[in-house]
Design a protein around this motif. Structure first.
Motif, short mmCIF file in Angstrom:
data_model
loop_
_atom_site.label_atom_id
_atom_site.label_comp_id
_atom_site.label_asym_id
_atom_site.label_seq_id
_atom_site.Cartn_x
_atom_site.Cartn_y
_atom_site.Cartn_z
N THR A 1 -4.20 -0.51 -8.24
CA THR A 1 -5.60 -0.02 -7.76
C THR A 1 -5.82 1.04 -6.93
OG1 THR A 1 -5.55 -1.79 -6.27
CG2 THR A 1 -6.23 -2.57 -8.61
N PRO A 2 -6.85 1.86 -6.90
CA PRO A 2 -7.15 2.65 -5.94
C PRO A 2 -7.24 2.22 -4.76
CG PRO A 2 -8.42 3.12 -7.93
CD PRO A 2 -7.77 1.79 -8.09
N ASP A 3 -6.74 2.97 -3.62
CA ASP A 3 -6.86 2.36 -2.30
C ASP A 3 -6.95 3.70 -1.31
OD1 ASP A 3 -6.93 0.58 0.04
OD2 ASP A 3 -5.04 1.32 0.44
N GLY A 4 -8.28 4.00 -1.25
CA GLY A 4 -8.62 5.33 -0.35
C GLY A 4 -7.86 6.51 -1.07
N GLU A 5 -6.90 7.49 -0.64
CA GLU A 5 -6.15 8.37 -1.18
C GLU A 5 -5.19 7.84 -1.75
OE1 GLU A 5 -5.66 11.71 1.29
OE2 GLU A 5 -7.66 12.18 1.55
N GLY A 6 -4.69 6.62 -1.84
CA GLY A 6 -3.29 6.08 -2.18
C GLY A 6 -3.56 5.00 -3.10
N SER A 7 -2.85 3.99 -3.12
CA SER A 7 -3.11 2.97 -4.38
C SER A 7 -2.39 1.70 -3.52
CB SER A 7 -1.81 3.27 -5.35
OG SER A 7 -2.45 4.28 -5.84
N LEU A 8 -2.99 0.70 -3.99
CA LEU A 8 -2.46 -0.84 -3.82
C LEU A 8 -1.67 -1.28 -5.03
CD1 LEU A 8 -2.15 -3.34 -1.92
CD2 LEU A 8 -4.41 -4.00 -3.28
N LEU A 9 -0.42 -1.52 -4.78
CA LEU A 9 0.52 -1.90 -5.76
C LEU A 9 0.78 -3.40 -5.64
CD1 LEU A 9 2.48 -1.32 -8.33
CD2 LEU A 9 4.14 -1.10 -6.65
N THR A 10 0.45 -4.15 -6.64
CA THR A 10 0.67 -5.64 -6.51
C THR A 10 1.53 -6.06 -7.85
OG1 THR A 10 -1.79 -6.01 -5.81
CG2 THR A 10 -0.59 -7.91 -6.88
N LEU A 11 2.78 -6.81 -7.18
CA LEU A 11 3.80 -7.36 -8.24
C LEU A 11 3.58 -8.77 -8.34
CD1 LEU A 11 6.36 -7.46 -9.90
CD2 LEU A 11 7.63 -7.49 -7.79
N VAL A 12 3.43 -9.45 -9.60
CA VAL A 12 3.65 -10.85 -9.67
C VAL A 12 4.65 -11.08 -10.72
CG1 VAL A 12 2.19 -13.00 -10.36
CG2 VAL A 12 0.97 -11.17 -9.21
N HIS A 13 5.56 -11.77 -10.19
CA HIS A 13 6.92 -11.91 -10.79
C HIS A 13 6.68 -13.68 -11.05
CE1 HIS A 13 11.68 -12.18 -11.09
NE2 HIS A 13 11.03 -12.63 -12.16
N THR A 14 6.65 -14.11 -12.26
CA THR A 14 6.60 -15.59 -12.77
C THR A 14 7.88 -15.98 -13.29
OG1 THR A 14 4.26 -15.11 -13.06
CG2 THR A 14 5.28 -17.33 -13.94
N PHE A 15 8.43 -17.18 -12.74
CA PHE A 15 9.84 -17.68 -13.23
C PHE A 15 9.84 -19.01 -13.17
CE2 PHE A 15 9.85 -16.16 -8.78
CZ PHE A 15 10.26 -17.05 -8.28
N ARG B 1 0.58 -1.07 0.29
CA ARG B 1 0.11 -0.04 0.01
C ARG B 1 0.81 1.32 0.07
NH1 ARG B 1 -3.09 -3.91 2.06
NH2 ARG B 1 -5.02 -3.77 1.25
N LEU B 2 0.57 2.22 -0.90
CA LEU B 2 1.44 3.28 -1.09
C LEU B 2 0.35 4.50 -1.07
CD1 LEU B 2 3.46 2.07 -4.29
CD2 LEU B 2 4.11 2.06 -2.10
N ALA B 3 1.16 5.56 -0.33
CA ALA B 3 0.31 6.88 0.05
C ALA B 3 0.12 7.87 -1.13
CB ALA B 3 0.76 7.60 1.19
N HIS B 4 0.08 7.20 -2.42
CA HIS B 4 0.07 8.20 -3.41
C HIS B 4 -0.87 7.58 -4.59
CE1 HIS B 4 3.94 10.23 -1.97
NE2 HIS B 4 4.11 8.89 -1.61
N PRO B 5 -1.56 8.58 -5.19
CA PRO B 5 -2.67 8.31 -6.35
C PRO B 5 -1.96 7.18 -7.34
CG PRO B 5 -2.01 10.36 -6.28
CD PRO B 5 -1.29 10.03 -5.44
N PRO B 6 -2.98 6.48 -8.16
CA PRO B 6 -2.42 5.54 -9.06
C PRO B 6 -1.55 6.22 -10.29
CG PRO B 6 -4.61 4.84 -8.38
CD PRO B 6 -4.28 6.30 -7.67
N ARG B 7 -1.88 7.48 -10.61
CA ARG B 7 -1.38 7.85 -11.81
C ARG B 7 0.36 8.31 -11.37
NH1 ARG B 7 -3.90 8.57 -16.31
NH2 ARG B 7 -6.27 8.45 -16.34
N LYS B 8 0.35 8.71 -10.10
CA LYS B 8 1.91 8.89 -9.71
C LYS B 8 2.61 7.69 -9.44
CE LYS B 8 4.57 11.45 -6.07
NZ LYS B 8 4.43 12.19 -4.88
N VAL B 9 1.97 6.46 -9.05
CA VAL B 9 2.76 5.38 -8.93
C VAL B 9 2.89 4.89 -10.46
CG1 VAL B 9 2.64 3.06 -8.11
CG2 VAL B 9 1.57 4.88 -6.60
N TRP B 10 2.05 5.01 -11.15
CA TRP B 10 2.13 4.69 -12.54
C TRP B 10 3.55 5.25 -13.27
CZ3 TRP B 10 0.51 1.19 -16.21
CH2 TRP B 10 0.64 1.51 -17.60
N SER B 11 3.38 6.63 -13.21
CA SER B 11 4.61 7.13 -13.62
C SER B 11 6.32 6.65 -13.19
CB SER B 11 4.58 8.84 -13.21
OG SER B 11 3.64 9.42 -14.20
#
Length: 282
Positions: free
Chosen positions: A97-111, A22-32
């Motif tokens: 994904t939006p999470d309140g005023e921040g975002s939920l970042l989910t990484l899936v690494h497949t190897f 969970r990150l305290a920043h909106p999705p577009r900022k995380v996307w960048s």
């Protein structure tokens, strides 16, 4: 960032590492931060180029690494929701994904390398820590893992246990374990200065409780040692290339159909865990 929320699953020969933060920043900022090469280079230990469209080309250039850069292909680029790409034989998916005023970042690494799971997890843990610091406007310097984080993930993901295999030549016990020090350091810990010679008993470091010692049949310092513990059985240690933290240990014990594999599994698990603990101290 709690590593206990991270998971490792394996199916059909492929392993998926899933990490949520969970990150305290909106999705577009995380996307960048995860798609702009200028920002990627501040939290990820590679220079990246990317054509941000499905099918677009990517390159990954590790500083100091010789040879051509690794390549990948963008598989998803749905701003600001999903960024996914191949990296060599691996696949990485970053979902925001939006999470309140921040975002939920989910990484899936497949190897494909299941036993590298703790290395990948500890590496991504530090990368996402630096990503969070970048988003917060702080320094992205993070303390490198000296092995403790790797070993915590290895225990969490249960990557330290061996298996019994029934081969055409009889039963075989096999352990594969990523270690946190290079082969020469592991070899020094195993030998304690008692360099093995063919025909002589194996140094104590290569033995385990309740497993008979025997004459060395092969030695290639610092990568391999084998000895015969039974007329029909051999113990073999191999130290090969690992996933960045150190050597990859593969330990096998072969024996007759009737040998006590349960006792042997417990004995070698205890021996390897002791070795791993000692390596953390050095």
């Amino acid at each position: 960032m709690n590593p206990h929320s991270d998971t490792l699953t394996t199916a059909d020969g492929r392993t998926a590492l899933r990490m949520e933060r969970r990150l305290a920043h909106p999705p577009r900022k995380v996307w960048s931060a995860i798609t702009d090469p200028a920002q990627i280079g501040r939290w990820f230990p590679s220079e990246v180029t990317v054509e941000l469209v499905p099918g677009g080309a990517m390159t990954f250039s590790m500083p100091g690494a010789g040879g051509p850069p690794m390549t990948g292909t963008v598989t998803d680029a749905d701003e600001p929701r999903l960024f996914a790409f191949t990296w060599g034989d691996d696949h990485l998916s970053w979902e925001i994904t939006p999470d309140g005023e921040g975002s939920l970042l989910t990484l899936v690494h497949t190897f494909g390398d299941r036993f590298g799971g703790a290395s990948f997890a500890s590496g991504w843990h530090l990368c996402i820590t630096a990503l969070s610091q970048l988003l917060d406007g702080e320094s992205t310097a993070v303390t490198p893992d000296t092995g403790e984080l790797h070993e915590a993930y290895l225990e969490q993901f249960d990557l330290g246990h061996g298996a019994v295999e029934d081969t055409a030549d009889g039963l075989r016990i096999r352990f594969e374990r990523q270690l946190v020090r290079p082969a020469d350091a592991v070899w020094a810990e195993l030998t304690k200065g008692d360099e093995p010679l063919p025909g002589t008993p194996a140094p104590e470091g290569f033995t385990a409780e309740k497993i008979p010692n025997g004459p060395v049949t092969e030695v290639r310092a610092p990568t391999a040692l084998a000895y015969r513990w039974h007329p029909e059985g051999t113990v073999r240690w191999e130290l090969g290339q690992g996933t960045g933290h150190g050597a990859r240990l593969v330990l096998t014990q072969t024996g007759p159909q009737e040998f006590d594999t349960e006792t042997a599994l417990a004995a070698w698990h205890s021996r390897i865990e002791h070795l791993a603990a000692r390596l953390l101290e050095n």
